[in-house]
Write a protein that holds these residues in place. Structure first.
Motif, PDB file in Angstrom:
ATOM      1  N   ILE A   1      -9.041 -14.415   1.045  1.00  0.00           N
ATOM      2  CA  ILE A   1      -7.867 -13.536   1.002  1.00  0.00           C
ATOM      3  C   ILE A   1      -8.220 -12.168   1.566  1.00  0.00           C
ATOM      4  O   ILE A   1      -7.486 -11.598   2.372  1.00  0.00           O
ATOM      5  N   ALA A   2      -9.366 -11.626   1.158  1.00  0.00           N
ATOM      6  CA  ALA A   2      -9.776 -10.291   1.610  1.00  0.00           C
ATOM      7  C   ALA A   2     -10.124 -10.283   3.102  1.00  0.00           C
ATOM      8  O   ALA A   2      -9.834  -9.310   3.798  1.00  0.00           O
ATOM      9  N   LEU A   3     -10.720 -11.360   3.574  1.00  0.00           N
ATOM     10  CA  LEU A   3     -11.123 -11.392   4.984  1.00  0.00           C
ATOM     11  C   LEU A   3      -9.953 -11.582   5.932  1.00  0.00           C
ATOM     12  O   LEU A   3     -10.060 -11.252   7.106  1.00  0.00           O
ATOM     13  N   THR A   4      -8.840 -12.127   5.438  1.00  0.00           N
ATOM     14  CA  THR A   4      -7.683 -12.305   6.313  1.00  0.00           C
ATOM     15  C   THR A   4      -6.857 -11.035   6.449  1.00  0.00           C
ATOM     16  O   THR A   4      -5.913 -11.001   7.230  1.00  0.00           O
ATOM     17  N   LEU A   5      -7.202 -10.017   5.698  1.00  0.00           N
ATOM     18  CA  LEU A   5      -6.513  -8.728   5.816  1.00  0.00           C
ATOM     19  C   LEU A   5      -7.000  -7.988   7.066  1.00  0.00           C
ATOM     20  O   LEU A   5      -8.162  -8.131   7.445  1.00  0.00           O
TER      21      LEU A   5
ATOM     22  N   ALA B   1     -10.578  -6.379   7.135  1.00  0.00           N
ATOM     23  CA  ALA B   1     -11.455  -7.248   6.327  1.00  0.00           C
ATOM     24  C   ALA B   1     -11.972  -6.556   5.076  1.00  0.00           C
ATOM     25  O   ALA B   1     -11.181  -6.117   4.258  1.00  0.00           O
ATOM     26  N   PHE B   2     -13.291  -6.468   4.915  1.00  0.00           N
ATOM     27  CA  PHE B   2     -13.892  -5.954   3.691  1.00  0.00           C
ATOM     28  C   PHE B   2     -13.502  -4.504   3.409  1.00  0.00           C
ATOM     29  O   PHE B   2     -13.508  -4.075   2.281  1.00  0.00           O
ATOM     30  N   MET B   3     -13.174  -3.753   4.441  1.00  0.00           N
ATOM     31  CA  MET B   3     -12.877  -2.340   4.248  1.00  0.00           C
ATOM     32  C   MET B   3     -11.406  -2.079   3.960  1.00  0.00           C
ATOM     33  O   MET B   3     -10.994  -0.955   3.779  1.00  0.00           O
ATOM     34  N   SER B   4     -10.599  -3.109   3.879  1.00  0.00           N
ATOM     35  CA  SER B   4      -9.172  -2.949   3.627  1.00  0.00           C
ATOM     36  C   SER B   4      -8.913  -2.732   2.145  1.00  0.00           C
ATOM     37  O   SER B   4      -9.478  -3.420   1.299  1.00  0.00           O
ATOM     38  N   ALA B   5      -8.069  -1.790   1.849  1.00  0.00           N
ATOM     39  CA  ALA B   5      -7.696  -1.532   0.461  1.00  0.00           C
ATOM     40  C   ALA B   5      -6.377  -2.220   0.120  1.00  0.00           C
ATOM     41  O   ALA B   5      -5.785  -1.955  -0.909  1.00  0.00           O
ATOM     42  N   GLU B   6      -5.908  -3.123   0.977  1.00  0.00           N
ATOM     43  CA  GLU B   6      -4.631  -3.802   0.776  1.00  0.00           C
ATOM     44  C   GLU B   6      -4.741  -5.070  -0.075  1.00  0.00           C
ATOM     45  O   GLU B   6      -3.731  -5.729  -0.324  1.00  0.00           O
TER      46      GLU B   6
ATOM     47  N   THR C   1      -2.494  -9.502  -3.485  1.00  0.00           N
ATOM     48  CA  THR C   1      -2.691 -10.422  -4.611  1.00  0.00           C
ATOM     49  C   THR C   1      -1.695 -10.197  -5.741  1.00  0.00           C
ATOM     50  O   THR C   1      -1.525 -11.080  -6.577  1.00  0.00           O
ATOM     51  N   THR C   2      -1.042  -9.046  -5.796  1.00  0.00           N
ATOM     52  CA  THR C   2      -0.099  -8.790  -6.889  1.00  0.00           C
ATOM     53  C   THR C   2       1.358  -8.997  -6.494  1.00  0.00           C
ATOM     54  O   THR C   2       2.248  -8.775  -7.316  1.00  0.00           O
ATOM     55  N   GLU C   3       1.603  -9.425  -5.269  1.00  0.00           N
ATOM     56  CA  GLU C   3       2.975  -9.759  -4.871  1.00  0.00           C
ATOM     57  C   GLU C   3       3.450 -10.970  -5.664  1.00  0.00           C
ATOM     58  O   GLU C   3       2.707 -11.931  -5.858  1.00  0.00           O
ATOM     59  N   THR C   4       4.690 -10.928  -6.095  1.00  0.00           N
ATOM     60  CA  THR C   4       5.248 -12.036  -6.874  1.00  0.00           C
ATOM     61  C   THR C   4       5.429 -13.265  -5.987  1.00  0.00           C
ATOM     62  O   THR C   4       6.074 -13.203  -4.951  1.00  0.00           O
TER      63      THR C   4
ATOM     64  N   PHE D   1     -18.002  -5.808  -5.210  1.00  0.00           N
ATOM     65  CA  PHE D   1     -17.133  -4.985  -6.042  1.00  0.00           C
ATOM     66  C   PHE D   1     -17.445  -3.501  -5.886  1.00  0.00           C
ATOM     67  O   PHE D   1     -16.540  -2.672  -5.809  1.00  0.00           O
ATOM     68  N   LEU D   2     -18.727  -3.183  -5.818  1.00  0.00           N
ATOM     69  CA  LEU D   2     -19.125  -1.773  -5.756  1.00  0.00           C
ATOM     70  C   LEU D   2     -19.012  -1.167  -4.361  1.00  0.00           C
ATOM     71  O   LEU D   2     -18.770   0.034  -4.228  1.00  0.00           O
ATOM     72  N   LEU D   3     -19.165  -1.971  -3.315  1.00  0.00           N
ATOM     73  CA  LEU D   3     -19.271  -1.411  -1.965  1.00  0.00           C
ATOM     74  C   LEU D   3     -18.082  -1.657  -1.048  1.00  0.00           C
ATOM     75  O   LEU D   3     -17.897  -0.903  -0.092  1.00  0.00           O
ATOM     76  N   ALA D   4     -17.284  -2.675  -1.288  1.00  0.00           N
ATOM     77  CA  ALA D   4     -16.190  -2.993  -0.369  1.00  0.00           C
ATOM     78  C   ALA D   4     -14.842  -2.673  -1.022  1.00  0.00           C
ATOM     79  O   ALA D   4     -14.539  -3.183  -2.100  1.00  0.00           O
ATOM     80  N   PRO D   5     -14.020  -1.843  -0.382  1.00  0.00           N
ATOM     81  CA  PRO D   5     -12.720  -1.485  -0.965  1.00  0.00           C
ATOM     82  C   PRO D   5     -11.804  -2.675  -1.226  1.00  0.00           C
ATOM     83  O   PRO D   5     -11.021  -2.650  -2.175  1.00  0.00           O
ATOM     84  N   ALA D   6     -11.886  -3.721  -0.436  1.00  0.00           N
ATOM     85  CA  ALA D   6     -11.024  -4.891  -0.645  1.00  0.00           C
ATOM     86  C   ALA D   6     -11.342  -5.612  -1.956  1.00  0.00           C
ATOM     87  O   ALA D   6     -10.541  -6.402  -2.440  1.00  0.00           O
ATOM     88  N   PHE D   7     -12.500  -5.352  -2.526  1.00  0.00           N
ATOM     89  CA  PHE D   7     -12.929  -6.029  -3.742  1.00  0.00           C
ATOM     90  C   PHE D   7     -12.862  -5.126  -4.970  1.00  0.00           C
ATOM     91  O   PHE D   7     -13.236  -5.538  -6.060  1.00  0.00           O
ATOM     92  N   ALA D   8     -12.395  -3.912  -4.811  1.00  0.00           N
ATOM     93  CA  ALA D   8     -12.280  -2.969  -5.927  1.00  0.00           C
ATOM     94  C   ALA D   8     -10.928  -3.145  -6.612  1.00  0.00           C
ATOM     95  O   ALA D   8     -10.121  -2.222  -6.670  1.00  0.00           O
TER      96      ALA D   8
END
Length: 140
Positions: free
Chosen positions: A18-22, A25-30, A35-38, A98-105
């Motif tokens: 999911i994060a890589l398709t943004l 990629a890893f640096m995306s904060a989207e 993941t929270t869209e209904t 979790f600590l280094l990539a915004p997409a995983f925060a």
């Protein structure tokens, strides 16, 4: 040999996909927004709509996988030690993401990481307790 692979790698892999398709990629904060869209709603008998998101489904599936992993940790076969070690490697990877990539925060990935940590702790604790039980301290 498949028994040595930690099953919690599946939810981590799905979140990574999911994060890589943004875009970015890893640096995306989207990732949180995606993941929270209904996805769908369930009409409850209390006349309230229960909105279910991808995050909710991923966490529910992760809990089921954690249950299976906890059952697997009760075996005392030699392959269980490899499984515990690979679970530890998976936890370290999750923690770094979790600590280094915004997409995983996100809270979703944090909770998946906590589930991986619980798998690691439960695996090692169950193995230690089983080993202690196997040691015989007879009065010979």
């Amino acid at each position: 040999m498949f028994a040595a692979v930690p099953l919690l790698a599946l939810p981590v892999l799905i979140y990574n996909l999911i994060a890589l398709t943004l875009p970015g990629a890893f640096m995306s904060a989207e990732a949180h927004a995606r993941t929270t869209e209904t996805l769908f709603t369930i009409h409850m008998t209390s006349r309230v709509d229960w909105a279910i998101s991808l995050s909710d489904l991923l966490l529910a599936a992760s809990l089921v996988v954690l249950f299976v992993e906890l059952l697997k940790s009760t075996t005392s076969r030699k392959i269980a030690i490899i499984n515990h070690s690979l679970s530890l490697v998976l936890f370290i990877g999750c923690l770094i993401e979790f600590l280094l990539a915004p997409a995983f925060a996100t809270s979703t990935f944090f909770l998946i990481t906590v589930m991986v940590l619980l798998d690691v702790l439960a695996g090692f604790i169950v193995t230690i307790v089983a080993a202690r039980r196997d040691v015989d301290f007879g009065d010979n």
